[in-house]
Design a protein around this motif. Structure first.
Motif, mmCIF file in Angstrom:
data_model
loop_
_atom_site.group_PDB
_atom_site.id
_atom_site.type_symbol
_atom_site.label_atom_id
_atom_site.label_comp_id
_atom_site.label_asym_id
_atom_site.label_seq_id
_atom_site.Cartn_x
_atom_site.Cartn_y
_atom_site.Cartn_z
ATOM 1 N N ARG A 88 0.843 -1.198 0.000
ATOM 2 C CA ARG A 88 0.000 0.000 0.000
ATOM 3 C C ARG A 88 0.879 1.249 0.000
ATOM 4 O O ARG A 88 2.091 1.167 0.177
ATOM 5 N N HIS A 90 1.301 3.419 2.156
ATOM 6 C CA HIS A 90 2.049 3.517 3.414
ATOM 7 C C HIS A 90 3.408 2.818 3.294
ATOM 8 O O HIS A 90 4.432 3.348 3.751
ATOM 9 N N SER A 105 -0.005 14.938 5.355
ATOM 10 C CA SER A 105 -0.435 13.531 5.350
ATOM 11 C C SER A 105 -1.818 13.354 4.737
ATOM 12 O O SER A 105 -2.189 12.254 4.339
ATOM 13 N N LYS A 106 -2.584 14.460 4.652
ATOM 14 C CA LYS A 106 -3.919 14.367 4.064
ATOM 15 C C LYS A 106 -3.878 14.334 2.531
ATOM 16 O O LYS A 106 -4.906 14.140 1.891
ATOM 17 N N VAL A 108 -2.366 12.150 0.723
ATOM 18 C CA VAL A 108 -2.317 10.782 0.204
ATOM 19 C C VAL A 108 -3.184 9.865 1.055
ATOM 20 O O VAL A 108 -3.348 10.092 2.256
ATOM 21 N N ASN A 109 -3.698 8.851 0.404
ATOM 22 C CA ASN A 109 -4.460 7.821 1.115
ATOM 23 C C ASN A 109 -3.498 6.679 1.418
ATOM 24 O O ASN A 109 -3.221 5.837 0.566
ATOM 25 N N GLN A 112 -4.330 3.022 0.525
ATOM 26 C CA GLN A 112 -4.614 2.604 -0.853
ATOM 27 C C GLN A 112 -3.575 1.623 -1.363
ATOM 28 O O GLN A 112 -2.382 1.771 -1.121
ATOM 29 N N SER A 130 -5.660 18.339 -0.501
ATOM 30 C CA SER A 130 -6.106 17.276 0.389
ATOM 31 C C SER A 130 -7.084 16.366 -0.316
ATOM 32 O O SER A 130 -8.037 16.824 -0.934
ATOM 33 N N ILE A 131 -6.824 15.054 -0.239
ATOM 34 C CA ILE A 131 -7.766 14.105 -0.840
ATOM 35 C C ILE A 131 -8.775 13.629 0.190
ATOM 36 O O ILE A 131 -9.705 12.899 -0.117
ATOM 37 N N ILE A 132 -8.574 14.025 1.456
ATOM 38 C CA ILE A 132 -9.487 13.606 2.520
ATOM 39 C C ILE A 132 -10.472 14.725 2.779
ATOM 40 O O ILE A 132 -10.107 15.785 3.294
ATOM 41 N N SER A 165 -2.480 9.650 -6.772
ATOM 42 C CA SER A 165 -1.663 8.454 -6.950
ATOM 43 C C SER A 165 -2.063 7.739 -8.232
ATOM 44 O O SER A 165 -3.241 7.480 -8.480
ATOM 45 N N TYR A 208 -10.779 10.039 -6.136
ATOM 46 C CA TYR A 208 -10.105 11.308 -5.849
ATOM 47 C C TYR A 208 -10.463 12.433 -6.821
ATOM 48 O O TYR A 208 -9.890 13.517 -6.739
#
Length: 212
Positions: A88, A90, A105-106, A108-109, A112, A130-132, A165, A208
């Motif tokens: 992932r 991470h 950090s927001k 990227v997921n 995923q 931000s994707i969140i 991503s 996204y």
């Protein structure tokens, strides 16, 4: 005359027999030698074919059990990384030394899954990408139409598209070029019309982006 030849054959019969026998032996050795060379050549051909098959199977096995990703942006060690299949974002970020202090950090997921030849881009806090989605009044009231935090395909720049991503510089340029040639995206599914974006890539990008 006939009697003369009979005497000759009688006197030299053993020489004649020996000559015939030697000729037969030489012929047999020649035939066996040719057969041996043919078998050796066949064996070498079979060995080469088997070696090629082993190499192909090994390469195929490696491609199925590993993937290569390009980690960019606010990470300590940007670069190309080889990771196990099923990894992932991470894992890619950790392989790149983790997030920098300036990283958002927001952007990227981290949960995923990665895809082979994918790009992981971590934006900085200054980029404000931000994707969140953050909870907006509309979302709090149950409005499902709110799309805060999504990248708008109809207004995004190439740099903004690359924060997603799986979208690199070339793919971002292709999306913008398609938009300029064909007009606004009517739906996210229109991404399938962009060269290089197939069904799998579309599903990776879909969470996204928006066209609103």
């Amino acid at each position: 005359m006939l009697e003369k030849w009979i005497h000759v054959l009688r006197d030299y019969k053993w020489f004649i027999v020996a000559g015939v026998g030697l000729s037969g032996i030489l012929a047999l050795v020649f035939v066996l030698g040719q057969t041996g060379q043919t078998e050796e050549a066949t064996s070498l051909t079979d060995f080469a074919t088997s070696s090629e098959q082993v190499v192909e199977k090994t390469a195929s096995s490696q491609s199925e059990t590993s993937l290569v990703v390009d980690v960019k942006g606010a990470v300590k060690k940007p670069g190309i990384y080889h990771l196990p299949a099923g990894s992932r974002i991470h894992d890619a970020v950790e392989a790149a030394g983790g997030l920098t202090e300036a990283a958002d950090s927001k952007s990227v997921n981290l949960a995923q899954k990665l895809s082979d030849e994918g790009v992981v881009y971590v934006a900085t806090k200054e980029e404000a990408v931000s994707i969140i989605p953050s909870a907006s009044p509309a979302q709090a009231s149950g409005d499902k139409g709110a799309t805060t935090g999504l990248v708008n395909l109809n207004t995004a720049t190439e740099a903004e598209l690359q924060t997603i991503s799986g979208i690199g510089a070339k793919r971002a340029a292709d999306i913008v070029a398609y938009r300029e040639s064909n007009g606004r995206f009517q739906s996210v599914d229109d991404l399938k019309n962009v060269p290089g974006i197939g069904g799998k890539s579309l599903e990776n990008i879909r969470p996204y982006v928006t066209v609103d």
